[in-house]
Design a protein around this motif. Structure first.
Motif, PDB file in Angstrom:
ATOM      1  N   VAL A  30       0.982  -1.313   0.093  1.00 55.13           N
ATOM      2  CA  VAL A  30       0.143   0.094   0.002  1.00 55.13           C
ATOM      3  C   VAL A  30       0.698   1.200   0.003  1.00 55.13           C
ATOM      4  O   VAL A  30       1.917   1.256   0.799  1.00 55.13           O
ATOM      5  N   ILE A  31       0.555   2.238  -0.787  1.00 58.08           N
ATOM      6  CA  ILE A  31       1.375   3.396  -0.911  1.00 58.08           C
ATOM      7  C   ILE A  31       0.596   4.682  -0.675  1.00 58.08           C
ATOM      8  O   ILE A  31      -0.545   4.833  -1.456  1.00 58.08           O
ATOM      9  N   GLU A  32       0.867   5.430   0.388  1.00 60.99           N
ATOM     10  CA  GLU A  32      -0.099   6.483   0.969  1.00 60.99           C
ATOM     11  C   GLU A  32       0.740   7.911   0.804  1.00 60.99           C
ATOM     12  O   GLU A  32       2.032   7.708   1.344  1.00 60.99           O
ATOM     13  N   ARG A  33       0.033   8.793   0.328  1.00 63.28           N
ATOM     14  CA  ARG A  33       0.750   9.889   0.438  1.00 63.28           C
ATOM     15  C   ARG A  33       0.924  10.729   1.601  1.00 63.28           C
ATOM     16  O   ARG A  33       1.677  11.840   1.956  1.00 63.28           O
ATOM     17  N   ARG A  34       0.092  10.405   2.743  1.00 61.75           N
ATOM     18  CA  ARG A  34       0.217  11.088   4.023  1.00 61.75           C
ATOM     19  C   ARG A  34       0.617  10.158   5.124  1.00 61.75           C
ATOM     20  O   ARG A  34       0.921   8.779   4.714  1.00 61.75           O
ATOM     21  N   ASP A  35       0.455  10.462   6.091  1.00 58.87           N
ATOM     22  CA  ASP A  35       0.776   9.770   7.414  1.00 58.87           C
ATOM     23  C   ASP A  35      -0.625   8.978   7.990  1.00 58.87           C
ATOM     24  O   ASP A  35      -1.508   9.291   7.641  1.00 58.87           O
ATOM     25  N   ARG A  36      -0.127   7.907   8.943  1.00 58.92           N
ATOM     26  CA  ARG A  36      -1.066   7.419   9.750  1.00 58.92           C
ATOM     27  C   ARG A  36      -2.296   8.232  10.332  1.00 58.92           C
ATOM     28  O   ARG A  36      -3.324   8.229  10.145  1.00 58.92           O
ATOM     29  N   ALA A  37      -1.620   9.263  11.054  1.00 61.04           N
ATOM     30  CA  ALA A  37      -2.387  10.276  11.859  1.00 61.04           C
ATOM     31  C   ALA A  37      -3.548  10.753  10.995  1.00 61.04           C
ATOM     32  O   ALA A  37      -4.535  11.106  11.388  1.00 61.04           O
ATOM     33  N   TYR A  38      -2.948  11.301   9.728  1.00 61.82           N
ATOM     34  CA  TYR A  38      -3.943  11.897   9.201  1.00 61.82           C
ATOM     35  C   TYR A  38      -4.950  11.139   8.388  1.00 61.82           C
ATOM     36  O   TYR A  38      -5.995  11.627   8.469  1.00 61.82           O
ATOM     37  N   VAL A  39      -4.672  10.132   7.948  1.00 65.56           N
ATOM     38  CA  VAL A  39      -5.721   9.288   7.311  1.00 65.56           C
ATOM     39  C   VAL A  39      -6.603   8.732   8.235  1.00 65.56           C
ATOM     40  O   VAL A  39      -7.820   8.820   8.154  1.00 65.56           O
ATOM     41  N   GLU A  40      -6.246   8.164   9.582  1.00 70.00           N
ATOM     42  CA  GLU A  40      -6.964   7.921  10.614  1.00 70.00           C
ATOM     43  C   GLU A  40      -7.869   9.007  11.186  1.00 70.00           C
ATOM     44  O   GLU A  40      -8.865   8.631  11.532  1.00 70.00           O
ATOM     45  N   GLY A  41      -7.246  10.129  11.111  1.00 70.84           N
ATOM     46  CA  GLY A  41      -8.110  11.080  11.785  1.00 70.84           C
ATOM     47  C   GLY A  41      -9.188  11.959  10.975  1.00 70.84           C
ATOM     48  O   GLY A  41     -10.131  12.654  11.526  1.00 70.84           O
ATOM     49  N   ARG A  42      -9.273  11.556   9.593  1.00 68.10           N
ATOM     50  CA  ARG A  42     -10.371  12.401   8.720  1.00 68.10           C
ATOM     51  C   ARG A  42     -11.763  11.896   9.343  1.00 68.10           C
ATOM     52  O   ARG A  42     -12.018  10.636   9.675  1.00 68.10           O
ATOM     53  N   VAL A  43     -12.468  12.759   9.434  1.00 73.85           N
ATOM     54  CA  VAL A  43     -13.873  12.727   9.959  1.00 73.85           C
ATOM     55  C   VAL A  43     -14.770  12.369   8.579  1.00 73.85           C
ATOM     56  O   VAL A  43     -14.965  13.152   7.969  1.00 73.85           O
ATOM     57  N   ASN A 116       0.252  -7.644  11.365  1.00 74.27           N
ATOM     58  CA  ASN A 116       0.419  -8.682  10.477  1.00 74.27           C
ATOM     59  C   ASN A 116       1.702  -8.391   9.378  1.00 74.27           C
ATOM     60  O   ASN A 116       1.751  -9.147   8.433  1.00 74.27           O
ATOM     61  N   ASP A 117       2.181  -7.334   9.728  1.00 74.56           N
ATOM     62  CA  ASP A 117       3.225  -6.766   9.059  1.00 74.56           C
ATOM     63  C   ASP A 117       2.686  -6.576   7.430  1.00 74.56           C
ATOM     64  O   ASP A 117       3.674  -7.090   6.569  1.00 74.56           O
ATOM     65  N   LEU A 118       1.859  -6.062   7.392  1.00 75.23           N
ATOM     66  CA  LEU A 118       1.328  -5.754   5.859  1.00 75.23           C
ATOM     67  C   LEU A 118       1.934  -4.185   5.530  1.00 75.23           C
ATOM     68  O   LEU A 118       1.935  -3.525   6.319  1.00 75.23           O
ATOM     69  N   PRO A 119       2.633  -4.321   4.663  1.00 80.39           N
ATOM     70  CA  PRO A 119       3.403  -3.155   3.886  1.00 80.39           C
ATOM     71  C   PRO A 119       2.721  -2.028   3.553  1.00 80.39           C
ATOM     72  O   PRO A 119       1.878  -2.370   2.708  1.00 80.39           O
ATOM     73  N   ILE A 120       2.981  -0.871   4.148  1.00 84.37           N
ATOM     74  CA  ILE A 120       2.406   0.334   3.840  1.00 84.37           C
ATOM     75  C   ILE A 120       3.557   1.494   3.807  1.00 84.37           C
ATOM     76  O   ILE A 120       4.499   1.625   4.650  1.00 84.37           O
ATOM     77  N   VAL A 121       3.619   2.223   2.709  1.00 84.79           N
ATOM     78  CA  VAL A 121       4.582   3.202   2.634  1.00 84.79           C
ATOM     79  C   VAL A 121       3.966   4.332   2.663  1.00 84.79           C
ATOM     80  O   VAL A 121       2.834   4.875   2.256  1.00 84.79           O
ATOM     81  N   TRP A 122       4.249   5.124   3.633  1.00 85.64           N
ATOM     82  CA  TRP A 122       3.584   6.414   4.219  1.00 85.64           C
ATOM     83  C   TRP A 122       4.539   7.670   3.702  1.00 85.64           C
ATOM     84  O   TRP A 122       5.457   7.570   3.354  1.00 85.64           O
ATOM     85  N   ASN A 123       3.796   8.722   3.567  1.00 84.33           N
ATOM     86  CA  ASN A 123       4.485  10.024   2.926  1.00 84.33           C
ATOM     87  C   ASN A 123       4.950   9.732   1.543  1.00 84.33           C
ATOM     88  O   ASN A 123       6.109  10.436   1.307  1.00 84.33           O
TER      89      ASN A 123
END
Length: 393
Positions: A30-43, A116-123
């Motif tokens: 998974v390739i994501e342009r933001r960090d976890r806190a941003y994605v998780e915090g979206r209302v 589960n060590d599922l790979p995510i690339v942040w930022n």
């Protein structure tokens, strides 16, 4: 770097798909342009269809959902303060919806990914897609000042309406359909108990209102407003006064007022792009479609997309069959357009439109009165609200 499936975007569509593929032994990044806190915090959304709840159970992600989710067997409509209930469970053979915020869903998805060590690339920035019309696509990006390239078999664009994936489909192939609504929703979150144990969709002569919740102690309320209005002009007192007026005296008497800690105006629109597959690229979730929040279909549609896509990839890698891959776009779009229809219809009978005249208003009132008195009409509403069945491949 190499994987079987590259997923662009770590929102609900991307993360549910990643977990589905991991369950079936298919490698994904998974390739994501933001960090976890941003994605998780979206209302975002807070009502889960049975399809979404069932998937969380199958993936082993439902522990907190079972403990904290609020199961609703019905929903309520209000016309100028006159309330009536739709018994969804009775009308659909027991189907329900569950109130459980998207932020909580994302927390569960991310916690399980870490475990589960599922790979995510942040930022990841400057993401580019290449070779989508061949048999060796690649995804490139920059992260931590380093340039990286990932070779893969397939790319799945789960990067939302403003992402890069949809624009990778050639202009002479891509078709888009859009309806922009001439109003928005002003929404607040407040740590007060909800006015009712189920949602209330209110049609008032001054406009739409929705009484919702995120938990037994946290309420989510909305009122229809102009898209160009300024949030700063809406004090908490003004919002509560307008909300209570539109909900009517019976419901207003049960509203607990308190300070809001989140307040924003969201525009409403319907949008669909076709096809949802081109070459080695697949679209899912908001990258392919947007629905107005009336009826709470957004995240649930994303889940149905990736459920179909997960099945298609499992067929491809496990059975060496491309039937699911080749049929994905048509199968997904069949469900998307039904959800678009319901969200458009539900919006049309609950909101005040600027061009409405007396005739239009009377038709709207007659429609709601018909629903009130017709079990068949209530069943149709209930079937769509809890989520239509997944279509066969």
């Amino acid at each position: 770097m190499r994987t079987q499936v590259a997923i662009i975007g770590a929102g609900p569509a991307g993360m549910f798909l990643a977990h589905l593929l991991r369950r079936d032994g298919i490698d994904a990044v998974v390739i994501e342009r933001r960090d976890r806190a941003y994605v998780e915090g979206r209302v975002r959304a807070g009502v889960l269809e049975q399809v979404t709840v069932d998937l969380m159970h199958r993936l082993g992600l439902a522990k907190r959902l079972v403990r904290e989710g609020l199961v609703h067997g019905g929903t309520n409509l209000s016309l100028d303060g006159r309330l009536f209930r739709i018994d969804m469970a009775a009308l659909t053979g027991g189907s329900t919806v569950t109130v459980y915020g998207q932020q909580e869903v994302m927390r569960d998805l991310f916690d399980a990914a870490e475990a589960n060590d599922l790979p995510i690339v942040w930022n990841a920035v400057n993401v580019t897609l290449d070779g989508l019309d061949g048999d060796q696509p690649t995804v490139s990006w920059q992260a931590d000042e380093a340039h990286q390239t990932l070779a893969c078999d397939f790319v799945v664009g789960c990067d939302g309406y403003h992402g890069i994936s949809r624009s990778a489909i050639p202009a002479d192939v891509l078709k888009t359909f859009e309806r922009v609504y001439p109003f928005g929703w002003l929404g607040i979150l407040a740590d007060v108990p909800p006015a009712d144990h189920e949602l209330i969709y209110a049609n008032h002569e001054r406009g739409f209102a929705l009484a919702s919740m995120r938990s037994a102690t946290r309420s989510r309320y909305y009122i229809q407003c102009g898209v160009d209005e300024n949030v700063a002009d809406w004090s908490d007192d003004r919002f509560w006064d307008e909300l209570c007026l539109r909900l009517g005296p019976e419901t207003a008497a049960k509203v607990t007022r308190g300070p809001s800690f989140e307040k924003a105006i969201a525009p409403l629109r319907s949008f669909v792009s076709e096809p949802m597959r081109w070459g080695r690229l697949f679209l899912a979730g908001d990258a392919a479609h947007i629905v107005p929040p009336t009826g709470a279909k957004g995240m649930n549609l994303a889940v149905s997309d990736v459920t179909m896509l997960g099945e298609a990839f499992a067929e491809h890698y496990g059975e060496r069959s491309d039937a699911g891959i080749d049929g994905y776009s048509a199968r997904a779009l069949a469900r998307v357009w039904k959800a678009e229809r319901f969200s458009w219809w539900f919006t049309s009978v609950t909101h005040r439109f600027p061009t409405m005249d007396g005739f239009d208003r009377r038709i709207q009132m007659a429609e709601l009165d018909y629903i009130r008195g017709s079990e068949a009409a209530q069943r149709t509403l209930a079937e769509n609200y809890v989520g239509l069945p997944m279509t066969a491949a």
